[in-house]
Design a protein around this motif. Sequence first.
Motif, PDB file in Angstrom:
ATOM      1  N   SER A  71       0.818  -1.208   0.000  1.00 34.17           N
ATOM      2  CA  SER A  71       0.000   0.000   0.000  1.00 34.17           C
ATOM      3  C   SER A  71       0.856   1.263   0.000  1.00 34.17           C
ATOM      4  O   SER A  71       0.599   2.207  -0.758  1.00 34.17           O
ATOM      5  CB  SER A  71      -0.925  -0.002   1.223  1.00 34.17           C
ATOM      6  N   SER A  72       1.895   1.278   0.834  1.00 34.72           N
ATOM      7  CA  SER A  72       2.731   2.481   0.937  1.00 34.72           C
ATOM      8  C   SER A  72       3.523   2.716  -0.343  1.00 34.72           C
ATOM      9  O   SER A  72       3.656   3.862  -0.805  1.00 34.72           O
ATOM     10  CB  SER A  72       3.674   2.376   2.138  1.00 34.72           C
ATOM     11  N   LEU A  73       4.043   1.643  -0.939  1.00 36.84           N
ATOM     12  CA  LEU A  73       4.789   1.796  -2.189  1.00 36.84           C
ATOM     13  C   LEU A  73       3.870   2.248  -3.319  1.00 36.84           C
ATOM     14  O   LEU A  73       4.230   3.117  -4.121  1.00 36.84           O
ATOM     15  CB  LEU A  73       5.471   0.479  -2.568  1.00 36.84           C
ATOM     16  N   SER A  74       2.685   1.664  -3.385  1.00 41.66           N
ATOM     17  CA  SER A  74       1.737   2.045  -4.426  1.00 41.66           C
ATOM     18  C   SER A  74       1.366   3.517  -4.310  1.00 41.66           C
ATOM     19  O   SER A  74       1.322   4.246  -5.314  1.00 41.66           O
ATOM     20  CB  SER A  74       0.480   1.177  -4.327  1.00 41.66           C
ATOM     21  N   ILE A  81      13.721  -6.188  -2.985  1.00 43.33           N
ATOM     22  CA  ILE A  81      13.717  -5.521  -1.684  1.00 43.33           C
ATOM     23  C   ILE A  81      13.624  -6.611  -0.618  1.00 43.33           C
ATOM     24  O   ILE A  81      12.992  -7.647  -0.829  1.00 43.33           O
ATOM     25  CB  ILE A  81      12.548  -4.523  -1.536  1.00 43.33           C
ATOM     26  N   THR A  82      14.282  -6.395   0.506  1.00 37.49           N
ATOM     27  CA  THR A  82      14.288  -7.427   1.543  1.00 37.49           C
ATOM     28  C   THR A  82      14.566  -6.821   2.904  1.00 37.49           C
ATOM     29  O   THR A  82      15.225  -5.788   3.017  1.00 37.49           O
ATOM     30  CB  THR A  82      15.359  -8.494   1.238  1.00 37.49           C
ATOM     31  N   GLY A  83      14.047  -7.495   3.920  1.00 41.12           N
ATOM     32  CA  GLY A  83      14.324  -7.068   5.283  1.00 41.12           C
ATOM     33  C   GLY A  83      15.385  -7.921   5.935  1.00 41.12           C
ATOM     34  O   GLY A  83      15.865  -7.611   7.018  1.00 41.12           O
ATOM     35  N   HIS A  84      15.785  -9.004   5.256  1.00 39.20           N
ATOM     36  CA  HIS A  84      16.739  -9.927   5.889  1.00 39.20           C
ATOM     37  C   HIS A  84      17.600 -10.650   4.858  1.00 39.20           C
ATOM     38  O   HIS A  84      17.998 -11.785   5.058  1.00 39.20           O
ATOM     39  CB  HIS A  84      15.987 -10.958   6.733  1.00 39.20           C
ATOM     40  N   GLY A  85      17.878 -10.008   3.755  1.00 37.36           N
ATOM     41  CA  GLY A  85      18.717 -10.641   2.741  1.00 37.36           C
ATOM     42  C   GLY A  85      20.186 -10.534   3.096  1.00 37.36           C
ATOM     43  O   GLY A  85      20.602  -9.636   3.829  1.00 37.36           O
ATOM     44  N   GLY A  86      20.967 -11.452   2.584  1.00 41.25           N
ATOM     45  CA  GLY A  86      22.400 -11.428   2.826  1.00 41.25           C
ATOM     46  C   GLY A  86      23.165 -11.228   1.539  1.00 41.25           C
ATOM     47  O   GLY A  86      22.593 -11.123   0.459  1.00 41.25           O
ATOM     48  N   THR A 133      16.237   6.419  -3.442  1.00 41.41           N
ATOM     49  CA  THR A 133      17.047   5.294  -3.918  1.00 41.41           C
ATOM     50  C   THR A 133      16.215   4.363  -4.788  1.00 41.41           C
ATOM     51  O   THR A 133      16.656   3.916  -5.852  1.00 41.41           O
ATOM     52  CB  THR A 133      17.625   4.503  -2.730  1.00 41.41           C
ATOM     53  N   LEU A 134      14.996   4.083  -4.343  1.00 40.67           N
ATOM     54  CA  LEU A 134      14.111   3.212  -5.115  1.00 40.67           C
ATOM     55  C   LEU A 134      13.750   3.852  -6.454  1.00 40.67           C
ATOM     56  O   LEU A 134      13.749   3.178  -7.492  1.00 40.67           O
ATOM     57  CB  LEU A 134      12.845   2.916  -4.316  1.00 40.67           C
ATOM     58  N   VAL A 135      13.454   5.140  -6.433  1.00 41.10           N
ATOM     59  CA  VAL A 135      13.101   5.842  -7.676  1.00 41.10           C
ATOM     60  C   VAL A 135      14.264   5.792  -8.666  1.00 41.10           C
ATOM     61  O   VAL A 135      14.065   5.576  -9.870  1.00 41.10           O
ATOM     62  CB  VAL A 135      12.700   7.300  -7.382  1.00 41.10           C
ATOM     63  N   ASN A 136      15.484   5.972  -8.169  1.00 40.81           N
ATOM     64  CA  ASN A 136      16.654   5.885  -9.054  1.00 40.81           C
ATOM     65  C   ASN A 136      16.754   4.499  -9.685  1.00 40.81           C
ATOM     66  O   ASN A 136      17.088   4.364 -10.871  1.00 40.81           O
ATOM     67  CB  ASN A 136      17.933   6.200  -8.276  1.00 40.81           C
ATOM     68  N   CYS A 137      16.465   3.472  -8.891  1.00 42.22           N
ATOM     69  CA  CYS A 137      16.497   2.100  -9.413  1.00 42.22           C
ATOM     70  C   CYS A 137      15.420   1.899 -10.480  1.00 42.22           C
ATOM     71  O   CYS A 137      15.654   1.243 -11.500  1.00 42.22           O
ATOM     72  CB  CYS A 137      16.298   1.095  -8.281  1.00 42.22           C
ATOM     73  N   ILE A 138      14.242   2.451 -10.237  1.00 44.34           N
ATOM     74  CA  ILE A 138      13.150   2.333 -11.210  1.00 44.34           C
ATOM     75  C   ILE A 138      13.536   3.004 -12.524  1.00 44.34           C
ATOM     76  O   ILE A 138      13.319   2.452 -13.610  1.00 44.34           O
ATOM     77  CB  ILE A 138      11.855   2.952 -10.648  1.00 44.34           C
ATOM     78  N   GLU A 139      14.120   4.191 -12.435  1.00 42.99           N
ATOM     79  CA  GLU A 139      14.520   4.901 -13.652  1.00 42.99           C
ATOM     80  C   GLU A 139      15.609   4.130 -14.401  1.00 42.99           C
ATOM     81  O   GLU A 139      15.616   4.087 -15.636  1.00 42.99           O
ATOM     82  CB  GLU A 139      15.002   6.308 -13.304  1.00 42.99           C
ATOM     83  N   THR A 140      16.522   3.513 -13.655  1.00 39.03           N
ATOM     84  CA  THR A 140      17.547   2.680 -14.287  1.00 39.03           C
ATOM     85  C   THR A 140      16.908   1.489 -14.989  1.00 39.03           C
ATOM     86  O   THR A 140      17.261   1.144 -16.122  1.00 39.03           O
ATOM     87  CB  THR A 140      18.556   2.175 -13.238  1.00 39.03           C
ATOM     88  N   PRO A 188      14.921  -0.686   5.858  1.00 42.21           N
ATOM     89  CA  PRO A 188      14.227   0.383   5.128  1.00 42.21           C
ATOM     90  C   PRO A 188      15.175   1.050   4.129  1.00 42.21           C
ATOM     91  O   PRO A 188      16.380   1.125   4.367  1.00 42.21           O
ATOM     92  CB  PRO A 188      13.842   1.355   6.246  1.00 42.21           C
ATOM     93  N   PHE A 189      14.641   1.514   3.028  1.00 44.20           N
ATOM     94  CA  PHE A 189      15.453   2.197   2.025  1.00 44.20           C
ATOM     95  C   PHE A 189      14.820   3.556   1.736  1.00 44.20           C
ATOM     96  O   PHE A 189      13.624   3.768   1.962  1.00 44.20           O
ATOM     97  CB  PHE A 189      15.543   1.378   0.734  1.00 44.20           C
ATOM     98  N   ARG A 190      15.632   4.461   1.255  1.00 39.57           N
ATOM     99  CA  ARG A 190      15.133   5.798   0.929  1.00 39.57           C
ATOM    100  C   ARG A 190      14.315   5.727  -0.356  1.00 39.57           C
ATOM    101  O   ARG A 190      14.654   5.009  -1.297  1.00 39.57           O
ATOM    102  CB  ARG A 190      16.293   6.776   0.760  1.00 39.57           C
ATOM    103  N   GLN A 191      13.236   6.491  -0.369  1.00 41.68           N
ATOM    104  CA  GLN A 191      12.369   6.510  -1.545  1.00 41.68           C
ATOM    105  C   GLN A 191      13.145   6.958  -2.785  1.00 41.68           C
ATOM    106  O   GLN A 191      12.939   6.430  -3.886  1.00 41.68           O
ATOM    107  CB  GLN A 191      11.182   7.444  -1.292  1.00 41.68           C
TER     108      GLN A 191
END
Length: 209
Positions: free
Chosen positions: A20-23, A84-89, A113-120, A108-111
């Motif tokens: 919900s928050s990401l959407s 995205i993960t809360g416990h990945g290694g 950062t995610l937007v930059n990944c989406i644009e990439t 948690p990640f900065r919004q």
Amino acid sequence: MPDEQNLTVFVIDDDDDIRSSLSRALGIRGYLVETFSSARQFLDEYDKNKLGCVILDYGMPDMNGLELQQHMKQQAIDLPIIFITGHGGIPESVRAIKEGAVDFLEKPFRQKTLVNCIETAFGTLLEVQQLQQSYRQLQNNFDRLTNREKEVAQFIVLNPSSTSSKDIGRHLEISPRTVDHHRARVLEKMGMTSVTELVDQCVKAGLFL
């Protein structure tokens, strides 16, 4: 070919709050967003006519992110993936990147950062689409050649160090003058300005290989 305005962000996460928050956050930024609560739901409901990128939770039950990544490859769903993960290694992130993921973000990640990944991801997707369109056009142009012109083109591409009219003529048992005529027609129909360009583009597209 699609542009960024027609691309969709597919969010796959079993956490209702995160979906919900990401959407909401991405929608405010102008992105088209579709959400799925499981990998299975995505595989069942994804419309292959829609392009974009996937934001994928790594640690979902039943089918985790890496498993979905493999299923997508098997089903030719060629969408860039942002994990995205809360416990990945480190091993998981390395494997995901090796399999073609755009990035592996820990919550948690900065919004931003995610937007930059989406644009990439969108940029990568559009580049691939453009290349595929170019290769389809190349194949269409090749299909317009006569059988003899195809033979000349194939010999040139497969023997780039032996492209003289005499070499080609000797191989095809035709005169050098006839080779010159066919080669000129090949370049014209293929939309190329030189033999070097013809070889380069055909090799990149995998034509004759």
